[in-house]
Design a protein around this motif. Structure first.
Motif, PDB file in Angstrom:
ATOM      1  N   THR A  41       0.862  -1.174   0.000  1.00 55.60           N
ATOM      2  CA  THR A  41       0.000   0.000   0.000  1.00 55.60           C
ATOM      3  C   THR A  41       0.904   1.232   0.000  1.00 55.60           C
ATOM      4  OG1 THR A  41      -0.088   0.235   2.413  1.00 55.60           O
ATOM      5  CG2 THR A  41      -1.700  -1.254   1.393  1.00 55.60           C
ATOM      6  N   GLN A  42       0.360   2.356  -0.416  1.00 51.76           N
ATOM      7  CA  GLN A  42       1.179   3.570  -0.455  1.00 51.76           C
ATOM      8  C   GLN A  42       1.678   3.934   0.942  1.00 51.76           C
ATOM      9  OE1 GLN A  42       2.207   5.060  -3.214  1.00 51.76           O
ATOM     10  NE2 GLN A  42       3.472   6.415  -1.957  1.00 51.76           N
ATOM     11  N   GLY A  43       0.803   3.768   1.934  1.00 50.12           N
ATOM     12  CA  GLY A  43       1.205   4.077   3.302  1.00 50.12           C
ATOM     13  C   GLY A  43       2.323   3.171   3.794  1.00 50.12           C
ATOM     14  N   ASP A  44       2.216   1.863   3.494  1.00 46.55           N
ATOM     15  CA  ASP A  44       3.265   0.927   3.904  1.00 46.55           C
ATOM     16  C   ASP A  44       4.579   1.228   3.186  1.00 46.55           C
ATOM     17  OD1 ASP A  44       1.695  -0.426   5.691  1.00 46.55           O
ATOM     18  OD2 ASP A  44       1.203  -2.093   4.354  1.00 46.55           O
ATOM     19  N   LEU A  45       4.495   1.563   1.906  1.00 48.05           N
ATOM     20  CA  LEU A  45       5.695   1.875   1.136  1.00 48.05           C
ATOM     21  C   LEU A  45       6.426   3.076   1.748  1.00 48.05           C
ATOM     22  CD1 LEU A  45       7.397   1.318  -1.431  1.00 48.05           C
ATOM     23  CD2 LEU A  45       5.935   2.961  -2.621  1.00 48.05           C
ATOM     24  N   GLU A  46       5.671   4.114   2.075  1.00 49.30           N
ATOM     25  CA  GLU A  46       6.282   5.309   2.666  1.00 49.30           C
ATOM     26  C   GLU A  46       6.866   4.994   4.038  1.00 49.30           C
ATOM     27  OE1 GLU A  46       3.147   8.170   2.612  1.00 49.30           O
ATOM     28  OE2 GLU A  46       3.219   8.430   0.426  1.00 49.30           O
ATOM     29  N   ARG A  47       6.181   4.136   4.813  1.00 44.72           N
ATOM     30  CA  ARG A  47       6.680   3.780   6.139  1.00 44.72           C
ATOM     31  C   ARG A  47       7.980   2.968   6.043  1.00 44.72           C
ATOM     32  NH1 ARG A  47       7.335   5.500  11.145  1.00 44.72           N
ATOM     33  NH2 ARG A  47       7.529   3.785  12.648  1.00 44.72           N
ATOM     34  N   VAL A  48       8.043   2.054   5.089  1.00 41.12           N
ATOM     35  CA  VAL A  48       9.262   1.262   4.908  1.00 41.12           C
ATOM     36  C   VAL A  48      10.428   2.156   4.507  1.00 41.12           C
ATOM     37  CG1 VAL A  48      10.380  -0.514   3.487  1.00 41.12           C
ATOM     38  CG2 VAL A  48       8.095  -0.917   4.399  1.00 41.12           C
ATOM     39  N   GLN A  49      10.186   3.109   3.601  1.00 33.06           N
ATOM     40  CA  GLN A  49      11.236   4.043   3.210  1.00 33.06           C
ATOM     41  C   GLN A  49      11.736   4.828   4.421  1.00 33.06           C
ATOM     42  OE1 GLN A  49      12.888   4.284   0.557  1.00 33.06           O
ATOM     43  NE2 GLN A  49      11.698   4.170  -1.321  1.00 33.06           N
ATOM     44  N   PHE A  50      10.800   5.286   5.239  1.00 28.06           N
ATOM     45  CA  PHE A  50      11.160   6.047   6.446  1.00 28.06           C
ATOM     46  C   PHE A  50      11.988   5.189   7.397  1.00 28.06           C
ATOM     47  CE2 PHE A  50      10.201   7.131  10.879  1.00 28.06           C
ATOM     48  CZ  PHE A  50      10.611   8.450  10.921  1.00 28.06           C
ATOM     49  N   LEU A  51      11.581   3.941   7.611  1.00 29.89           N
ATOM     50  CA  LEU A  51      12.289   3.045   8.525  1.00 29.89           C
ATOM     51  C   LEU A  51      13.692   2.727   8.021  1.00 29.89           C
ATOM     52  CD1 LEU A  51       9.367   0.616   9.392  1.00 29.89           C
ATOM     53  CD2 LEU A  51      10.522   2.151  11.004  1.00 29.89           C
ATOM     54  N   ILE A  52      13.826   2.505   6.715  1.00 28.01           N
ATOM     55  CA  ILE A  52      15.148   2.197   6.155  1.00 28.01           C
ATOM     56  C   ILE A  52      16.084   3.397   6.338  1.00 28.01           C
ATOM     57  CG2 ILE A  52      16.424   1.730   4.022  1.00 28.01           C
ATOM     58  CD1 ILE A  52      14.088   0.014   3.114  1.00 28.01           C
ATOM     59  N   ASN A  53      15.569   4.592   6.147  1.00 32.13           N
ATOM     60  CA  ASN A  53      16.394   5.783   6.375  1.00 32.13           C
ATOM     61  C   ASN A  53      16.845   5.865   7.834  1.00 32.13           C
ATOM     62  OD1 ASN A  53      16.387   6.815   3.756  1.00 32.13           O
ATOM     63  ND2 ASN A  53      14.456   7.891   4.050  1.00 32.13           N
ATOM     64  N   GLU A  54      15.952   5.526   8.764  1.00 31.11           N
ATOM     65  CA  GLU A  54      16.318   5.540  10.178  1.00 31.11           C
ATOM     66  C   GLU A  54      17.351   4.457  10.491  1.00 31.11           C
ATOM     67  OE1 GLU A  54      13.039   5.568  12.938  1.00 31.11           O
ATOM     68  OE2 GLU A  54      13.123   7.752  12.859  1.00 31.11           O
ATOM     69  N   ILE A  55      17.187   3.275   9.876  1.00 28.11           N
ATOM     70  CA  ILE A  55      18.165   2.197  10.086  1.00 28.11           C
ATOM     71  C   ILE A  55      19.540   2.650   9.607  1.00 28.11           C
ATOM     72  CG2 ILE A  55      18.828  -0.155   9.403  1.00 28.11           C
ATOM     73  CD1 ILE A  55      15.765  -0.712   9.135  1.00 28.11           C
ATOM     74  N   ARG A  56      19.581   3.295   8.439  1.00 26.35           N
ATOM     75  CA  ARG A  56      20.855   3.774   7.905  1.00 26.35           C
ATOM     76  C   ARG A  56      21.493   4.784   8.861  1.00 26.35           C
ATOM     77  NH1 ARG A  56      20.039   5.322   1.645  1.00 26.35           N
ATOM     78  NH2 ARG A  56      22.283   5.637   1.809  1.00 26.35           N
ATOM     79  N   THR A  57      20.694   5.663   9.431  1.00 31.78           N
ATOM     80  CA  THR A  57      21.224   6.666  10.362  1.00 31.78           C
ATOM     81  C   THR A  57      21.820   5.990  11.596  1.00 31.78           C
ATOM     82  OG1 THR A  57      19.624   8.328   9.629  1.00 31.78           O
ATOM     83  CG2 THR A  57      20.628   8.645  11.802  1.00 31.78           C
ATOM     84  N   HIS A  58      21.090   5.026  12.161  1.00 32.87           N
ATOM     85  CA  HIS A  58      21.580   4.339  13.359  1.00 32.87           C
ATOM     86  C   HIS A  58      22.848   3.546  13.064  1.00 32.87           C
ATOM     87  CE1 HIS A  58      18.524   5.284  16.325  1.00 32.87           C
ATOM     88  NE2 HIS A  58      17.573   5.062  15.421  1.00 32.87           N
ATOM     89  N   ILE A  59      22.892   2.868  11.923  1.00 32.97           N
ATOM     90  CA  ILE A  59      24.083   2.089  11.571  1.00 32.97           C
ATOM     91  C   ILE A  59      25.285   3.017  11.386  1.00 32.97           C
ATOM     92  CG2 ILE A  59      25.147   0.690   9.730  1.00 32.97           C
ATOM     93  CD1 ILE A  59      22.442  -0.692   9.407  1.00 32.97           C
ATOM     94  N   SER A  60      25.062   4.174  10.803  1.00 35.55           N
ATOM     95  CA  SER A  60      26.150   5.130  10.587  1.00 35.55           C
ATOM     96  C   SER A  60      26.692   5.671  11.898  1.00 35.55           C
ATOM     97  CB  SER A  60      25.674   6.297   9.714  1.00 35.55           C
ATOM     98  OG  SER A  60      25.282   5.847   8.435  1.00 35.55           O
ATOM     99  N   GLN A  61      25.832   5.748  12.919  1.00 40.62           N
ATOM    100  CA  GLN A  61      26.217   6.393  14.170  1.00 40.62           C
ATOM    101  C   GLN A  61      26.744   5.437  15.230  1.00 40.62           C
ATOM    102  OE1 GLN A  61      22.643   8.485  15.272  1.00 40.62           O
ATOM    103  NE2 GLN A  61      23.048  10.210  13.891  1.00 40.62           N
ATOM    104  N   VAL A  62      26.367   4.150  15.163  1.00 41.64           N
ATOM    105  CA  VAL A  62      26.766   3.214  16.212  1.00 41.64           C
ATOM    106  C   VAL A  62      28.276   3.047  16.200  1.00 41.64           C
ATOM    107  CG1 VAL A  62      26.554   1.108  14.816  1.00 41.64           C
ATOM    108  CG2 VAL A  62      26.219   1.003  17.279  1.00 41.64           C
ATOM    109  N   GLY A  63      28.888   3.071  17.369  1.00 46.68           N
ATOM    110  CA  GLY A  63      30.347   3.133  17.425  1.00 46.68           C
ATOM    111  C   GLY A  63      31.054   1.797  17.440  1.00 46.68           C
ATOM    112  N   ASP A  64      30.378   0.725  17.861  1.00 50.75           N
ATOM    113  CA  ASP A  64      31.055  -0.551  18.074  1.00 50.75           C
ATOM    114  C   ASP A  64      30.945  -1.506  16.895  1.00 50.75           C
ATOM    115  OD1 ASP A  64      31.798   0.267  20.586  1.00 50.75           O
ATOM    116  OD2 ASP A  64      30.005  -0.544  21.549  1.00 50.75           O
ATOM    117  N   LEU A  65      30.508  -1.018  15.756  1.00 50.39           N
ATOM    118  CA  LEU A  65      30.354  -1.875  14.577  1.00 50.39           C
ATOM    119  C   LEU A  65      31.590  -1.755  13.698  1.00 50.39           C
ATOM    120  CD1 LEU A  65      28.136  -3.761  13.513  1.00 50.39           C
ATOM    121  CD2 LEU A  65      27.332  -1.871  12.084  1.00 50.39           C
TER     122      LEU A  65
END
Length: 233
Positions: free
Chosen positions: A123-147
């Motif tokens: 659905t359009q709503g699910d698609l937009e939510r997945v895009q938003f979540l992936i962007n947040e995942i990328r931000t967290h992965i970029s910031q985590v220090g022990d990886l």
């Protein structure tokens, strides 16, 4: 190293296309160093560096190529000629396979776009939510220090590829379920520090499962037994 970590991550994600590009890069770099006379130590080092990398990727991915990395000799002239020929042979052998993969990619894109073809549809709503979540995942992965940096780059590249293929209609959900596997690895490496990443991947997985269940005409509200097991983080 001749190849930087970002390019290595790219080759790990798409080994055939990556090897073709790696060979081209090395051959082009050697051409720039060529003085038209004798082989130089710089060319010798470059060709060994690139050829060793190519050989390791071929073996790691069990690619069926009847091309062997040359054995080293004490003669720089023989080594350089053999290594240059090796890179050219590998590039030529894999060029056709890379073209086939591109054609299949285009075919897959059009098959998905055609309404008559089978596809999973968000659905359009699910698609937009997945895009938003992936962007947040990328931000967290970029910031985590022990990886570890290499692992971080591989995860970011996978997320980039996932977003590039994310459309309202998709022909398969393999990349999404691969993300669930990545969550397990991150959880194992980071423990409780992985919670923001794992929580978001879990939500993506729930949306994907809902989309898959709806497309496969499962009863409304059918739960995925795997997703019911919540990680203790």
């Amino acid at each position: 190293m001749f190849f930087d970590p970002e390019f290595i991550a790219k080759v790990e994600e798409k080994p055939i296309e990556g090897l073709v590009e790696a060979c081209k890069m090395a051959i082009s770099a050697q051409d720039e160093l060529d003085n038209g006379q004798d082989w130089t130590d710089q060319e010798h080092e470059l060709l060994w560096d690139a050829s060793t990398f190519v050989d390791l990727v071929i073996k790691a991915n069990d690619l069926d190529l009847d091309i062997e990395l040359p054995e080293p000799s004490i003669n720089i002239h023989e080594n350089c000629n053999a290594l240059r020929a090796y890179l050219e042979e590998v590039e030529k052998a894999l060029r056709g396979e890379a073209t086939k993969l591109k054609i299949n990619f285009f075919k897959k894109r059009y098959d998905t776009a055609l309404k008559s073809s089978f596809a999973y549809e968000f659905t359009q709503g699910d698609l937009e939510r997945v895009q938003f979540l992936i962007n947040e995942i990328r931000t967290h992965i970029s910031q985590v220090g022990d990886l570890e940096q290499g692992h971080r780059q591989r995860l970011l590249k996978r997320l980039e590829n996932l977003q590039a293929e994310l459309h309202k209609r998709v022909s398969d959900l393999d990349r999404f379920w691969g993300l669930v596997g990545d969550a397990g690895v991150v959880l194992g490496k980071l423990g409780k520090d992985a919670k923001p990443i794992v929580d978001r991947i879990r939500e993506v997985a729930e949306i994907v499962w809902k989309t898959q269940a709806r497309t496969e005409e499962l009863p409304s509200g059918t739960d995925n037994p795997v997703l019911e097991q919540k990680p203790d983080v």
